[in-house]
Structures are given as structure tokens and as C-alpha cells.
Scaffold this active site. Structure first.
Site, PDB file in Angstrom:
ATOM      1  N   SER A  38       0.845  -1.197   0.000  1.00 18.48           N
ATOM      2  CA  SER A  38       0.000   0.000   0.000  1.00 18.48           C
ATOM      3  C   SER A  38       0.881   1.248   0.000  1.00 18.48           C
ATOM      4  CB  SER A  38      -0.915  -0.009   1.226  1.00 18.48           C
ATOM      5  OG  SER A  38      -0.145  -0.032   2.414  1.00 18.48           O
ATOM      6  N   LEU A  72       1.622   3.393  -2.313  1.00 20.47           N
ATOM      7  CA  LEU A  72       2.498   3.597  -3.467  1.00 20.47           C
ATOM      8  C   LEU A  72       2.237   4.932  -4.164  1.00 20.47           C
ATOM      9  CD1 LEU A  72       2.622   0.102  -5.231  1.00 20.47           C
ATOM     10  CD2 LEU A  72       4.464   1.259  -4.016  1.00 20.47           C
ATOM     11  N   ILE A  75      -8.868  -9.144   0.841  1.00 18.14           N
ATOM     12  CA  ILE A  75     -10.232  -9.669   0.734  1.00 18.14           C
ATOM     13  C   ILE A  75     -11.254  -8.539   0.669  1.00 18.14           C
ATOM     14  CG2 ILE A  75     -10.554  -9.891   3.247  1.00 18.14           C
ATOM     15  CD1 ILE A  75     -12.070 -12.524   2.627  1.00 18.14           C
ATOM     16  N   GLN A 106       5.356  -9.125 -11.179  1.00 15.71           N
ATOM     17  CA  GLN A 106       4.824 -10.268 -11.921  1.00 15.71           C
ATOM     18  C   GLN A 106       3.721 -10.972 -11.132  1.00 15.71           C
ATOM     19  OE1 GLN A 106       7.956 -12.922 -13.369  1.00 15.71           O
ATOM     20  NE2 GLN A 106       9.384 -11.197 -13.388  1.00 15.71           N
ATOM     21  N   LYS A 160      11.388  -6.987 -19.514  1.00 12.39           N
ATOM     22  CA  LYS A 160      11.110  -8.212 -18.757  1.00 12.39           C
ATOM     23  C   LYS A 160       9.713  -8.167 -18.145  1.00 12.39           C
ATOM     24  CE  LYS A 160      13.077 -11.068 -15.062  1.00 12.39           C
ATOM     25  NZ  LYS A 160      14.164 -11.159 -14.055  1.00 12.39           N
ATOM     26  N   GLY A 167      -8.816  20.326  15.197  1.00 11.35           N
ATOM     27  CA  GLY A 167      -8.670  19.112  15.999  1.00 11.35           C
ATOM     28  C   GLY A 167      -9.863  18.947  16.918  1.00 11.35           C
ATOM     29  N   CYS A 212      -9.983  26.714  12.546  1.00  7.53           N
ATOM     30  CA  CYS A 212     -11.024  25.936  13.225  1.00  7.53           C
ATOM     31  C   CYS A 212     -10.769  25.934  14.734  1.00  7.53           C
ATOM     32  CB  CYS A 212     -11.092  24.531  12.637  1.00  7.53           C
ATOM     33  SG  CYS A 212     -12.605  23.629  13.078  1.00  7.53           S
ATOM     34  N   GLU A 270     -16.567  22.183  25.141  1.00  5.78           N
ATOM     35  CA  GLU A 270     -16.062  20.884  24.694  1.00  5.78           C
ATOM     36  C   GLU A 270     -15.054  20.325  25.692  1.00  5.78           C
ATOM     37  OE1 GLU A 270     -13.774  18.792  20.868  1.00  5.78           O
ATOM     38  OE2 GLU A 270     -14.015  20.973  20.923  1.00  5.78           O
ATOM     39  N   ARG A 304     -18.130  21.528  15.282  1.00  4.20           N
ATOM     40  CA  ARG A 304     -19.326  21.344  16.100  1.00  4.20           C
ATOM     41  C   ARG A 304     -19.462  22.467  17.139  1.00  4.20           C
ATOM     42  NH1 ARG A 304     -18.565  16.394  16.703  1.00  4.20           N
ATOM     43  NH2 ARG A 304     -20.173  15.515  15.371  1.00  4.20           N
ATOM     44  N   HIS A 316     -11.799  25.918   7.094  1.00  4.92           N
ATOM     45  CA  HIS A 316     -10.543  25.258   6.721  1.00  4.92           C
ATOM     46  C   HIS A 316     -10.087  25.750   5.347  1.00  4.92           C
ATOM     47  CE1 HIS A 316     -10.262  22.102   9.891  1.00  4.92           C
ATOM     48  NE2 HIS A 316     -11.564  22.326   9.965  1.00  4.92           N
ATOM     49  N   GLU A 371      -7.318  25.453   3.951  1.00  3.14           N
ATOM     50  CA  GLU A 371      -6.395  24.521   3.285  1.00  3.14           C
ATOM     51  C   GLU A 371      -7.091  23.633   2.263  1.00  3.14           C
ATOM     52  OE1 GLU A 371      -7.382  22.370   7.276  1.00  3.14           O
ATOM     53  OE2 GLU A 371      -7.346  24.391   6.445  1.00  3.14           O
TER      54      GLU A 371
END
Length: 555
Positions: free
Chosen positions: A13, A15, A147, A191, A222, A351, A378, A402, A469, A514, A516
Site C-alpha cells: 500500500s 504507493l 479480501i 509479476q 522483462k 482538531g 477551526c 467541549e 461542532r 478550513h 487549506e
């Protein structure tokens, strides 16, 4: 008629399927085609909105308010198309929709199975997300052999049968490792990866081979021989310093032309002059600035992927090499603000949760008291509000509900009601589900006349993307304004504070949204560009102060 390009990955993974897909999208777009990109995620979560950043990385928010995979951020940074909730779906969403239909009676009492019901739902979602585009690039998450990915692979196998090879194309991204002990490049993993893909009925049309160094011709030949892929369709993609070089590398190897040829598309030559300018600017900076990103997910940089890219974009547009120092806010709690002494600007990103909050508050205080450019995004804006309330407005123990529901000065509290972009009133309350219940997506913001925010944007109304929130408590804003806090941005209905700044500070900005998420390498974003310029100015001012004593001695 939409053509479909399916991108799969093999061997390992991470890549870079997302970057490769986005880069090919940029090439095809430069060839005059309308392009969209889809990401199919094999996990069973409905979306990544409630997943830990340490496990999944950043949650990218689309304009229409979907919480999606970070690869959609790459897509938007490379192509001009805007992604929506239709551009990303998971196994969890597919199963949830199929089960909902079964409960409703849509299947007329039939036995629900992976084939055909799940695969049909996947195909329907792919077609829906691709609607209207000349070409849809569909990235299948995970690695061939997992799977979890099998239903997605089966669905795209069926699409090849249904649509034919003039309308579908398979690209397989694979690793070609260099074994230092043997001093050889090894093609065997590739391969076997292709063999695994062929065992489920998919023969790749093009291979993109990831490696440390460009593949020699002998190894390409190859690989072509053992995978049944023509040698011109074996593309070498070696490691590069900047991801923005990749469209140029793939274009130079003829990938765009190869795709158009296989899909029988008549297209113009790809004009990538904009990308050349981006790469040249990034490789040849005239200045350097150091930015501290103070957060709690700093051990995994993918947690702040769009943020780091936005800073790089701002560097490109100011001819600046931006050095990002990721600082754990808990380290500031333990060791104090000494960690911030050598930086030119401070950024506190978004965050959730109380861990590391006091360290972020110390960072905001340090920036405010020492005239260091500060950008709070944020939660970073909320942190600035809490710090200002405690130390400038004499609101002892001020906090967000919070973190402290019993705080005597709840300067930040739960957003219970707001007007969405479409004019619809949204409501939330304590106890609502966490998933999908935040204020999400593009929301309009009205900017105050003569404010720094207004000057940076150059307009009086902007739309930016939200994911939060909690909000600034309107009941306490008046007291904060008396002490010098400037509310420079508000929601269109005036109910919510969207931006703040300090009148007596060189550059101190907080935004509830945000920015970004909408920054791109070719355009940048006004807030980040302004932030980097402020960091450069602060660096020069610091140099002048340090040079002053020696100048006096000379005089």
C-alpha cells in the site's frame, strides 16, 4: 459517452495511487478533456468522518459537505474539477444503501448477495459519480489480494464486459524494489501482483512501476514479457522531491497519449506550462521561512496533508521555501514555549478533544505577546479566543464547553443552529450522533470593511469549507471586542463568528473554516500567502533587531 480508467495497486500500500490518478487527470485535462476522479474505499466505515487521524490521516471536506478520503484533496489540487460526495464511497456506504433498499422491499423478497446486488450498487455509484465527464478515473483503494477489495474489483471487471475495451481501461500501480544486498532491481513482485489481478479476470492495459530510480529498459522489457503488457505501456515512475513533477514525468513518457489511443479519444497535445512554472518556483526559492504547526496528530503528517500542501503552495507563490516544524502541543505543556523560539510564524490547526489543549493555548499566547504571525484554523481560532479571554479580558478559567462543560466563561460552545449555504436552517443538540452531524461544507462568510481579512481576500464575501461542532459564544463577544478583539468575518445571517484578528498585532488571524481545503499549487490561497509573507516580514524584523547593537557600535 464517459470513458472509465480504473486504477488498482499491488505489492504494497501507499504507493501513490491517488497522486498518480490525479496527475493523469491533470494531463488529460490539459489535453482538452473534462475529467473527474472517484475513490472507492474498501473499509466498512460509512465515511472517514469519525476515524482517528492516526489510522486514516486527514478527513477532506468537499464543497457539498461530505467527509471523504484525503485522496480527494489530491484530486482537487491537480485538476480543476470540484469533487462532491459522489466522488468517494466506501464498502460501508454500499452495504448500508443495499440493506436500506432491502428493508424497503426494492428487491421483492429476493436473497441479497454480493453478486449481483453489491456489485450492481458499486457500478451504479461509479456511473453516478462519473456522469457528465469525458473521462472518469476510478481509484480502487487497498492492495490487490486484500479480501476487502474483492467486491470492487469484481464490479470493475463486470464493467469491462458491459462497456468494452474502447470505454474502459485498467492501470495497475506496482512496486519494483531495489534490493541493495543483491544490487538488483526485482521484477518478481510485479509479476505476481499482475498474476493475482489476472486470476480474478482483470488484465491491466498499462503498468505504472514505482521505484527508487528510473527503470532500465531491460527491466521494462522483462516486466512487459511476463505480464502480457506491451512495453510502451510499462511506465516508470521513480521517486521525486516534489509530487508536482509527476504530471510532467508521466506526460513525457507518453501516458496521456497512450490512454487516449487505447480509449479511441481524439485529444490535443497536453499543455503543462502551468505545472512547469509550479515546479520551477518550488525548486528555486529566494527566501526561507520556518512555520511551527502546533497540534496533537503530528506523529502522522498525513493528518495535516492539505495543510502542509497549502503552506507549500503559499511558498510557491512567494518564492519561499517553507520549513514546517511539527510540534506536539503536549510537548509545549511539558517544556514550555522554548520550542517556539526559533520559528518565524505559528499555526494551530483544527482538531478535537481536550488532549494537548493547554499547549495550544500557550502557543497562541506566545504568538500574541511576541508579535509573531499566528494563523488559527477551526480549533486554532477557538484556542485564540480562549487565550485572549483569559489573559486580556480577565475571564479567568475561560474555556470551550467541549473541554470544560462547567467553565464560568464559555467563550466557545456547541453550535445549535445555523443557516446553510442553501438558506436552510440546520439544528444540532447534545447527544446527536458524531458521524455527519457537524457544520460541514462550503458556507458563505461576510468580511468586515477595512479588516486584514478583507484586504487579504480582496472581496467582501467568500465561501469556505467548514467542519466543526463548536463556535464562538455570541453572549461574550461584546466583552472580548472591548478588549481589542476584531470580529472580521461573520456568517451571512450574522449568527456565527467566522474570522477574528487583533488590531494591535502585526498579523494575527483566526478562521473557523478550513482554507487549506481550497488551496491549489497553481493558485494558492490568500490566507496562507498572507501568512507566509507575514512570517518573512517577522523574520526580517528579527534580523534587524539583532543587527541593531552591532550597528550602534560601528557608529
Amino acid at each position: 459517452m464517459t470513458r472509465y480508467i480504473f486504477i488498482t495497486g499491488g505489492v504494497v500500500s501507499s504507493l501513490g495511487k491517488g497522486i498518480t490518478s490525479a496527475s493523469l487527470g491533470a494531463i488529460l485535462e490539459a489535453q482538452g478533456l473534462t475529467v473527474t476522479l472517484l475513490k472507492l474505499d474498501p473499509y466498512i466505515n460509512v465515511d472517514p468522518g469519525t476515524m482517528s487521524p492516526f489510522q486514516h490521516g486527514e478527513v477532506f471536506v468537499t464543497e457539498d459537505g461530505a467527509e471523504t478520503d484525503l485522496d480527494l484533496g489530491h484530486y482537487e489540487r491537480f485538476v480543476n474539477a470540484t469533487m462532491t460526495r459522489k466522488n468517494n464511497f466506501t464498502t460501508g456506504r454500499v452495504y448500508a444503501d443495499v440493506i436500506r433498499k432491502e428493508r424497503r422491499g426494492d428487491y421483492l423478497g429476493g436473497t441479497i448477495q454480493v453478486i449481483p446486488h453489491i456489485t450492481d450498487e458499486i457500478k451504479a455509484k461509479i456511473r453516478e459519480g462519473a456522469d457528465g465527464a469525458d473521462v472518469a478515473l476510478v481509484e480502487v483503494g487497498g492492495t490487490v489480494g486484500d479480501i476487502e477489495s474483492l467486491p470492487f474489483l469484481e464490479a470493475i471487471r463486470q464493467m469491462r464486459i458491459e462497456l468494452g475495451d474502447q470505454q474502459t481501461l485498467f492501470i495497475h500501480l506496482t512496486l519494483v524494489p531495489y534490493v541493495a544486498v543483491a544490487g538488483e532491481i526485482k521484477t518478481k513482485p510485479t509479476q505476481h501482483s499482475v498474476k493475482e489481478l489476472r486470476s480474478i479476470g482483470i488484465q491491466p492495459d498499462i503498468l505504472v512501476c514505482r521505484s527508487e530510480q528510473p527503470l532500465p529498459d531491460a527491466e521494462r522489457a522483462k516486466i512487459a514479457l511476463f505480464t502480457n503488457v506491451p512495453e510502451p505501456s510499462v511506465i516508470s515512475l521513480s521517486d521525486v522531491k516534489s509530487i508536482y513533477e509527476i504530471p510532467l514525468i508521466l506526460r513525457d513518457q507518453g501516458l496521456g497519449n497512450r490512454v487516449c489511443e487505447k480509449l479511441n479519444i481524439k485529444a490535443t497535445a497536453a499543455d503543462l506550462d502551468d505545472w512547469k512554472k509550479v515546479v520551477q518556483a518550488q525548486k528555486n526559492p529566494r527566501h526561507t521561512v520556518t512555520v511551527a504547526v502546533v497540534g496533537k496528530y503530528v506523529d502522522l503528517e498525513d493528518s495535516y496533508k492539505s495543510l502542509s500542501e497549502a503552506l507549500i503552495h503559499a511558498g510557491i507563490h512567494t518564492q519561499t521555501r517553507v520549513v514546517i516544524e511539527y510540534i506536539d502541543s503536549e510537548a509545549i505543556e511539558l517544556h514550555g514555549t522554548e520550542l517556539l523560539k526559533k520559528v518565524d510564524a505559528i499555526l494551530v490547526p483544527g482538531g478535537f478533544g481536550s488532549r494537548g489543549i493547554e499547549g495550544k493555548i500557550l502557543a497562541a499566547q506566545y504568538a500574541r505577546e511576541n508579535g509573531i504571525p499566528y494563523l488559527g484554523i477551526c480549533l486554532g481560532m477557538q484556542i485564540a479566543i480562549i487565550e485572549f479571554a483569559r489573559h486580556k479580558a480577565q475571564m479567568e478559567n475561560a474555556n470551550s464547553t467541549e473541554f470544560d462543560p462547567k467553565t464560568p466563561f464559555p467563550v466557545v460552545a456547541l453550535v445549535s443552529e445555523w443557516m446553510a449555504k442553501e438558506g436552510i436552517i440546520e439544528k444540532r443538540k447534545w447527544g446527536d450522533d458524531l458521524g455527519g452531524t457537524m457544520r460541514l461544507g462550503g458556507q458563505p462568510c461576510r468580511l468586515k470593511i477595512d479588516s486584514l481579512a478583507r484586504r487579504l481576500y480582496g472581496e467582501d464575501r467568500v465561501i469556505e469549507r467548514h467542519r466543526h461542532r463548536y463556535e464562538v459564544n455570541n453572549d461574550l463577544i461584546g466583552e472580548l471586542e472591548k478588549k481589542g478583539l476584531v470580529i472580521s468575518g461573520r456568517s451571512i445571517d450574522d449568527r456565527l463568528v467566522e474570522m477574528i484578528e487583533l488590531a494591535d498585532h502585526p498579523w494575527f488571524v483566526g478562521c473557523q473554516f478550513h482554507p487549506e481545503f481550497t488551496s491549489t499549487p497553481r493558485k494558492g490561497h490568500p490566507l496562507f500567502i498572507g501568512f507566509i509573507k507575514a512570517g518573512l516580514a517577522a523574520k526580517e524584523a528579527k534580523k534587524a533587531v539583532l543587527a541593531a547593537p552591532s550597528q550602534e557600535k560601528t557608529d
